[in-house]
Motif scaffolding. Sequence first.
Motif, PDB file in Angstrom:
ATOM      1  N   GLU A  99       0.822  -1.205   0.000  1.00 20.87           N
ATOM      2  CA  GLU A  99       0.000   0.000   0.000  1.00 20.87           C
ATOM      3  C   GLU A  99       0.855   1.253   0.000  1.00 20.87           C
ATOM      4  O   GLU A  99       1.972   1.259   0.513  1.00 20.87           O
ATOM      5  CB  GLU A  99      -0.927   0.028   1.227  1.00 20.87           C
ATOM      6  N   ALA A 101      -0.721   5.178   0.579  1.00 16.91           N
ATOM      7  CA  ALA A 101      -1.865   6.082   0.660  1.00 16.91           C
ATOM      8  C   ALA A 101      -1.629   7.393  -0.081  1.00 16.91           C
ATOM      9  O   ALA A 101      -2.572   8.036  -0.520  1.00 16.91           O
ATOM     10  CB  ALA A 101      -2.206   6.364   2.122  1.00 16.91           C
ATOM     11  N   ARG A 108      -3.366   0.403  -3.458  1.00 20.35           N
ATOM     12  CA  ARG A 108      -3.168  -0.953  -2.929  1.00 20.35           C
ATOM     13  C   ARG A 108      -2.888  -1.880  -4.102  1.00 20.35           C
ATOM     14  O   ARG A 108      -3.566  -1.832  -5.131  1.00 20.35           O
ATOM     15  CB  ARG A 108      -4.408  -1.416  -2.182  1.00 20.35           C
ATOM     16  N   LYS A 124      -7.972   1.647  -5.019  1.00 22.39           N
ATOM     17  CA  LYS A 124      -7.776   2.693  -4.028  1.00 22.39           C
ATOM     18  C   LYS A 124      -7.872   2.033  -2.644  1.00 22.39           C
ATOM     19  O   LYS A 124      -8.401   0.921  -2.520  1.00 22.39           O
ATOM     20  CB  LYS A 124      -8.849   3.773  -4.161  1.00 22.39           C
ATOM     21  N   LEU A 125      -7.391   2.698  -1.601  1.00 24.56           N
ATOM     22  CA  LEU A 125      -7.442   2.124  -0.251  1.00 24.56           C
ATOM     23  C   LEU A 125      -8.867   1.875   0.233  1.00 24.56           C
ATOM     24  O   LEU A 125      -9.100   0.948   1.009  1.00 24.56           O
ATOM     25  CB  LEU A 125      -6.716   3.024   0.756  1.00 24.56           C
ATOM     26  N   ASP A 126      -9.819   2.664  -0.238  1.00 27.10           N
ATOM     27  CA  ASP A 126     -11.209   2.466   0.175  1.00 27.10           C
ATOM     28  C   ASP A 126     -11.898   1.342  -0.609  1.00 27.10           C
ATOM     29  O   ASP A 126     -13.090   1.082  -0.434  1.00 27.10           O
ATOM     30  CB  ASP A 126     -12.005   3.763   0.067  1.00 27.10           C
ATOM     31  N   GLY A 127     -11.143   0.663  -1.493  1.00 21.73           N
ATOM     32  CA  GLY A 127     -11.690  -0.442  -2.279  1.00 21.73           C
ATOM     33  C   GLY A 127     -12.286  -0.016  -3.607  1.00 21.73           C
ATOM     34  O   GLY A 127     -12.716  -0.868  -4.393  1.00 21.73           O
ATOM     35  N   SER A 128     -12.312   1.271  -3.884  1.00 20.33           N
ATOM     36  CA  SER A 128     -12.884   1.739  -5.149  1.00 20.33           C
ATOM     37  C   SER A 128     -11.894   1.555  -6.295  1.00 20.33           C
ATOM     38  O   SER A 128     -10.701   1.390  -6.080  1.00 20.33           O
ATOM     39  CB  SER A 128     -13.307   3.206  -5.036  1.00 20.33           C
TER      40      SER A 128
END
Length: 140
Positions: A99, A101, A108, A124-128
């Motif tokens: 990862e 950020a 990721r 993206k880190l938020d899963g998007s």
Amino acid sequence: MLFAAPALGQEADPLGWLTGYWCTQGGDGSQTCEHWAPTRGGVKLATAQTVRDGKSGFVEFLSIAVDGQPVALEVLSPDGGPAGRFRAVRHAPQEVTFENAAHDYPQRIHYWREGDILHAEIMKLDGSKPNRWDYRLRRP
């Protein structure tokens, strides 16, 4: 530390399960391949390339430090863009997640192996914005 340094005179390859020539066939007729070399001198190197209609498209070079320091994936030339460095945040047998950020995209990078299939997923880190590739082990 995620990986211990190899004993003097021995070359450890804690990510040996990544080693190989892996290819996937895209629905648009493209083929993406990653070639992961065995770890040498504490570094695992790889090339990635997408070919479509006989022409090279996406090309990148990757490096993973596994020499006793915290493991990091460095994307050296993501299709001519700036290099990116991703820190390993999770490691399990035949699985590793990196990862960063501060990186725009991806943030990721996740690799895992199931038999002769190597899965790679970025997001993206938020899963998007997930993208996934399922590579088969091949001979170069």
